[in-house]
Design a protein around this motif. Structure first.
Motif, PDB file in Angstrom:
ATOM      1  N   LEU A  28       0.811  -1.211   0.000  1.00 52.02           N
ATOM      2  CA  LEU A  28       0.000   0.000   0.000  1.00 52.02           C
ATOM      3  C   LEU A  28       0.845   1.262   0.000  1.00 52.02           C
ATOM      4  N   GLY A  29       2.114   1.134   0.405  1.00 52.01           N
ATOM      5  CA  GLY A  29       2.990   2.298   0.381  1.00 52.01           C
ATOM      6  C   GLY A  29       3.178   2.878  -1.008  1.00 52.01           C
ATOM      7  N   LEU A  30       2.998   2.060  -2.046  1.00 53.82           N
ATOM      8  CA  LEU A  30       3.089   2.581  -3.416  1.00 53.82           C
ATOM      9  C   LEU A  30       2.114   3.731  -3.647  1.00 53.82           C
ATOM     10  N   PHE A  31       0.960   3.665  -2.986  1.00 51.63           N
ATOM     11  CA  PHE A  31      -0.084   4.652  -3.243  1.00 51.63           C
ATOM     12  C   PHE A  31       0.180   5.976  -2.538  1.00 51.63           C
ATOM     13  N   SER A  32       1.295   6.062  -1.788  1.00 56.08           N
ATOM     14  CA  SER A  32       1.664   7.372  -1.248  1.00 56.08           C
ATOM     15  C   SER A  32       2.195   8.284  -2.353  1.00 56.08           C
ATOM     16  N   SER A  33       2.527   7.716  -3.495  1.00 53.79           N
ATOM     17  CA  SER A  33       2.837   8.520  -4.682  1.00 53.79           C
ATOM     18  C   SER A  33       1.517   8.975  -5.311  1.00 53.79           C
ATOM     19  N   ARG A  34       1.288  10.261  -5.298  1.00 56.00           N
ATOM     20  CA  ARG A  34       0.031  10.785  -5.846  1.00 56.00           C
ATOM     21  C   ARG A  34      -0.112  10.459  -7.326  1.00 56.00           C
ATOM     22  N   LEU A  35       1.004  10.492  -8.056  1.00 56.91           N
ATOM     23  CA  LEU A  35       0.939  10.192  -9.481  1.00 56.91           C
ATOM     24  C   LEU A  35       0.559   8.738  -9.704  1.00 56.91           C
ATOM     25  N   PHE A  36       1.166   7.821  -8.938  1.00 55.86           N
ATOM     26  CA  PHE A  36       0.840   6.398  -9.075  1.00 55.86           C
ATOM     27  C   PHE A  36      -0.641   6.164  -8.775  1.00 55.86           C
ATOM     28  N   THR A  37      -1.148   6.787  -7.726  1.00 51.75           N
ATOM     29  CA  THR A  37      -2.561   6.642  -7.374  1.00 51.75           C
ATOM     30  C   THR A  37      -3.455   7.185  -8.481  1.00 51.75           C
ATOM     31  N   ALA A  38      -3.109   8.367  -8.987  1.00 50.38           N
ATOM     32  CA  ALA A  38      -3.930   8.997 -10.022  1.00 50.38           C
ATOM     33  C   ALA A  38      -3.970   8.145 -11.287  1.00 50.38           C
ATOM     34  N   GLY A  52       8.582  -3.747 -11.112  1.00 48.91           N
ATOM     35  CA  GLY A  52       7.864  -5.003 -11.310  1.00 48.91           C
ATOM     36  C   GLY A  52       6.559  -5.048 -10.552  1.00 48.91           C
ATOM     37  N   ILE A  53       6.589  -4.711  -9.266  1.00 42.80           N
ATOM     38  CA  ILE A  53       5.373  -4.772  -8.473  1.00 42.80           C
ATOM     39  C   ILE A  53       4.393  -3.680  -8.889  1.00 42.80           C
ATOM     40  N   ALA A  54       4.910  -2.505  -9.307  1.00 41.76           N
ATOM     41  CA  ALA A  54       4.022  -1.436  -9.771  1.00 41.76           C
ATOM     42  C   ALA A  54       3.267  -1.868 -11.023  1.00 41.76           C
ATOM     43  N   SER A  55       3.980  -2.550 -11.930  1.00 40.18           N
ATOM     44  CA  SER A  55       3.328  -3.058 -13.137  1.00 40.18           C
ATOM     45  C   SER A  55       2.275  -4.098 -12.790  1.00 40.18           C
ATOM     46  N   GLY A  56       2.600  -4.979 -11.834  1.00 46.51           N
ATOM     47  CA  GLY A  56       1.638  -5.989 -11.427  1.00 46.51           C
ATOM     48  C   GLY A  56       0.397  -5.399 -10.804  1.00 46.51           C
ATOM     49  N   VAL A  57       0.570  -4.375  -9.965  1.00 40.57           N
ATOM     50  CA  VAL A  57      -0.580  -3.703  -9.348  1.00 40.57           C
ATOM     51  C   VAL A  57      -1.466  -3.090 -10.425  1.00 40.57           C
ATOM     52  N   ASN A  58      -0.846  -2.448 -11.415  1.00 37.89           N
ATOM     53  CA  ASN A  58      -1.624  -1.815 -12.465  1.00 37.89           C
ATOM     54  C   ASN A  58      -2.350  -2.843 -13.316  1.00 37.89           C
ATOM     55  N   ASN A  59      -1.700  -3.977 -13.589  1.00 40.53           N
ATOM     56  CA  ASN A  59      -2.370  -5.053 -14.319  1.00 40.53           C
ATOM     57  C   ASN A  59      -3.553  -5.595 -13.537  1.00 40.53           C
ATOM     58  N   ALA A  60      -3.354  -5.784 -12.224  1.00 39.86           N
ATOM     59  CA  ALA A  60      -4.452  -6.282 -11.398  1.00 39.86           C
ATOM     60  C   ALA A  60      -5.606  -5.289 -11.372  1.00 39.86           C
ATOM     61  N   ALA A  61      -5.283  -3.988 -11.327  1.00 40.50           N
ATOM     62  CA  ALA A  61      -6.333  -2.965 -11.340  1.00 40.50           C
ATOM     63  C   ALA A  61      -7.127  -3.025 -12.637  1.00 40.50           C
ATOM     64  N   ASP A  63      13.949  15.650 -16.892  1.00 38.71           N
ATOM     65  CA  ASP A  63      12.953  16.523 -16.284  1.00 38.71           C
ATOM     66  C   ASP A  63      12.495  15.979 -14.935  1.00 38.71           C
ATOM     67  N   HIS A  64      12.518  14.643 -14.796  1.00 41.02           N
ATOM     68  CA  HIS A  64      12.017  14.007 -13.572  1.00 41.02           C
ATOM     69  C   HIS A  64      12.913  12.816 -13.278  1.00 41.02           C
ATOM     70  N   PRO A  65      14.114  13.046 -12.715  1.00 42.33           N
ATOM     71  CA  PRO A  65      15.086  11.976 -12.598  1.00 42.33           C
ATOM     72  C   PRO A  65      14.712  10.852 -11.655  1.00 42.33           C
ATOM     73  N   VAL A  66      14.034  11.130 -10.557  1.00 45.57           N
ATOM     74  CA  VAL A  66      13.720  10.104  -9.571  1.00 45.57           C
ATOM     75  C   VAL A  66      12.315  10.318  -9.058  1.00 45.57           C
ATOM     76  N   ALA A  67      11.518   9.251  -9.002  1.00 47.64           N
ATOM     77  CA  ALA A  67      10.173   9.351  -8.450  1.00 47.64           C
ATOM     78  C   ALA A  67      10.258   9.683  -6.970  1.00 47.64           C
ATOM     79  N   GLU A  68       9.281  10.415  -6.458  1.00 52.62           N
ATOM     80  CA  GLU A  68       9.276  10.809  -5.065  1.00 52.62           C
ATOM     81  C   GLU A  68       9.221   9.572  -4.171  1.00 52.62           C
ATOM     82  N   PRO A  69      10.154   9.467  -3.204  1.00 53.04           N
ATOM     83  CA  PRO A  69      10.102   8.320  -2.303  1.00 53.04           C
ATOM     84  C   PRO A  69       9.046   8.514  -1.250  1.00 53.04           C
ATOM     85  N   ASP A  70       8.647   7.418  -0.626  1.00 50.14           N
ATOM     86  CA  ASP A  70       7.721   7.509   0.484  1.00 50.14           C
ATOM     87  C   ASP A  70       8.308   6.721   1.638  1.00 50.14           C
ATOM     88  N   CYS A  71       8.201   7.275   2.825  1.00 52.69           N
ATOM     89  CA  CYS A  71       8.905   6.700   3.970  1.00 52.69           C
ATOM     90  C   CYS A  71       8.359   5.323   4.336  1.00 52.69           C
TER      91      CYS A  71
END
Length: 511
Positions: free
Chosen positions: A263-273, A397-406, A470-478
């Protein structure tokens, strides 16, 4: 027994070509199955005396087990060997396909399709993961590109082939088609594909999370499907149970050391959106392709072959232009493609309102599917790239899997809910006037979902996350990166799956 050190195989070698062939044929089994079944639904319903709800479950039983278990299937491959689990999935899928082909009634067919989905959950994550694991880094992108393109060809052929089989030897042959494919995959894989696994994989599987996810989706799907026959006490109980199980799934995922859905992946607003956009557009795609073939055959009088052929332009456009759309998204940023793409798709769906009893393919169907195909082409590649760019590379890898499952879950719920919302139930799918009225209502709903997805993208996507400069690293979440969940290995690919680019199933986020 094939041997090769992980990450050293070259594409130009004989073994490299055999590995590519095995993965393409394996993913093609799932893609062909997804693209041909929709075309056959009206004939299946007529032959087995099935109601509309039963036809919905013919699709949804497969999607339910696939969506609920695909992340777990990827984890099994990482732990016990990707080739081993891939082959188990191929054999499982083939055996379930044979059971589908000989099903004496719709109940047996639905059960066999659910078993088939389990095989798909074991099979599909391993296809791309094996390429990523065994090929030399210099050849990986080329291998993945060839895999995607060749797999897309099978998706393009699917509707046409399905229509030909339904019109010819019969709908049961759409399942028997998987048997020779499976035999070829097994022969090539056992001889030429080296084994690979994630040596750092440890800890326990999130089996409870997988079970809760599947039960929650199943209960909600039953409630939405049964609601078409009337809102009874069973519908309410099933719906409430699904929501409760879904809430329990979230609690379990928050507390499990190695969750199936971090669920920590969804702390990225862009990933959630972007996943919200995925839910909207893939729900619409699944609804459109489920009901469009029924409208074409029952109302417009198209044969199964003609209705399958009618959808081919969408896949052809995606095969021809998706790479250019990906480059465009990288150059101008994902906001415009993710906004304009769904809006173009919505326009194509609205053009489908012209499809009726006296429709012409050239004047009514082709313009609609062409406009929708252009929108899907503009949307799908940047959507996938944005999902992966929204998180750190080691979590791709896990981000792709989450999006596929969605995407799979969205399609599952859309097929369950849309007929009820459109007023189509029971045996009404055999009555042209009833189908025509429901189709028009459903297309308006789908157009609204697509427009909503475009507006979400316009409101939430900022900057050019696809441009590393323009966007070298995605925002980390603690929560995700500061110790509560073990980090994934940088080379770890857990849950990629093959592109379901065929129009009957809608494109996968991996296309």
């Amino acid at each position: 027994m094939a041997t090769s050190e992980a990450g050293t195989l070259r594409l130009g070698t004989a073994q490299g070509r055999w590995v590519l062939l095995a993965t393409v044929l394996g993913s093609s089994m799932a893609m062909l199955d997804g693209t041909v079944v929709n075309v056959a639904l009206p004939r299946i319903g007529a032959d087995l005396g099935a109601s509309l709800a039963s036809l919905q479950w013919t699709l949804n039983s497969y999607l339910l087990t696939l969506a609920g278990l695909i992340l777990l299937g990827g984890a099994l491959g990482d732990r016990y060997g990707r080739r081993r689990v891939f082959l188990i999935g191929v054999v499982w899928f083939a055996a379930a396909s044979a059971a589908c082909a000989v099903a004496p009634n719709i109940q047996v067919l639905i059960a066999a399709r659910a078993v088939q989905g389990i095989g798909g959950a074991l099979l599909t994550p391993g296809s791309l993961a094996m390429l990523q694991a065994v090929f030399h880094p210099d050849d990986r992108s080329t291998a993945v590109g060839l895999w995607s393109g060749l797999g897309g060809v099978s998706a393009a052929v699917g509707p046409f082939l399905g229509g030909w089989l339904v019109d010819g030897p019969g709908w049961r042959w759409i399942f028997l088609l998987n048997l020779p494919l499976a035999a070829a995959v097994i022969a090539v894989s056992t001889r030429s594909v080296p084994e690979s696994r994630d040596e750092s994989a440890s800890g326990r599987f999130d089996a409870l999370g997988a079970v809760l996810a599947a039960l929650a989706l199943g209960a909600i799907t039953y409630a939405l499907t049964a609601a078409g026959e009337g809102v009874s006490a069973a519908v309410w109980i099933s719906g409430v149970l699904g929501v409760v199980l879904g809430a329990a799934f979230v609690v379990v995922e928050r507390r499990t050391p190695e969750p199936m859905l971090p669920l920590g992946l969804f702390s990225s607003r862009l990933f959630t959106a972007v996943n919200l956009v995925t839910l909207c557009v893939y729900a619409a795609f699944s609804g459109v392709f489920f009901l469009l073939v029924v409208q074409l055959q029952i109302v417009a009088g198209f044969s199964p072959l003609a209705s399958g052929f009618a959808l081919v332009p969408i896949t052809v456009l995606m095969l021809a232009l998706s790479a250019r759309a990906g480059r465009l998204g990288k150059r101008i940023g994902p906001r415009i493609p993710l906004t304009v793409g769904p809006l173009l798709c919505a326009a194509g769906v609205l053009l489908m309102l012209r499809i009726g009893a006296d429709s012409s393919y050239w004047a009514d169907v082709l313009p609609a599917v062409t406009v929708m195909g252009c929108g899907m082409t503009l949307l799908v590649a940047p959507l996938t790239a944005t999902v992966l760019a929204a998180v750190e590379v080691r979590h791709a890898g896990i981000a792709s899997g989450v999006n596929n499952a969605a995407a799979r879950a969205a399609g599952l719920l859309a097929v369950a809910a849309l007929p009820a919302l459109a007023g189509l139930s029971g045996d009404a799918y055999r009555v042209p006037a009833e189908v025509d009225a429901a189709f028009h209502t459903a297309m308006l709903i789908c157009a609204g979902l697509l427009a909503g997805g475009g507006l979400i993208a316009f409101a939430t996507v900022r900057g050019n996350v696809l441009d590393p400069e323009d966007h070298p690293v995605a925002e980390p979440d603690c929560e995700w990166n500061c110790g509560t969940t073990p980090p994934l290995d940088p080379g770890h690919v857990r849950t990629h799956e093959g592109p379901a680019t065929g129009p009957a199933a809608g494109p996968s986020p991996e296309s």
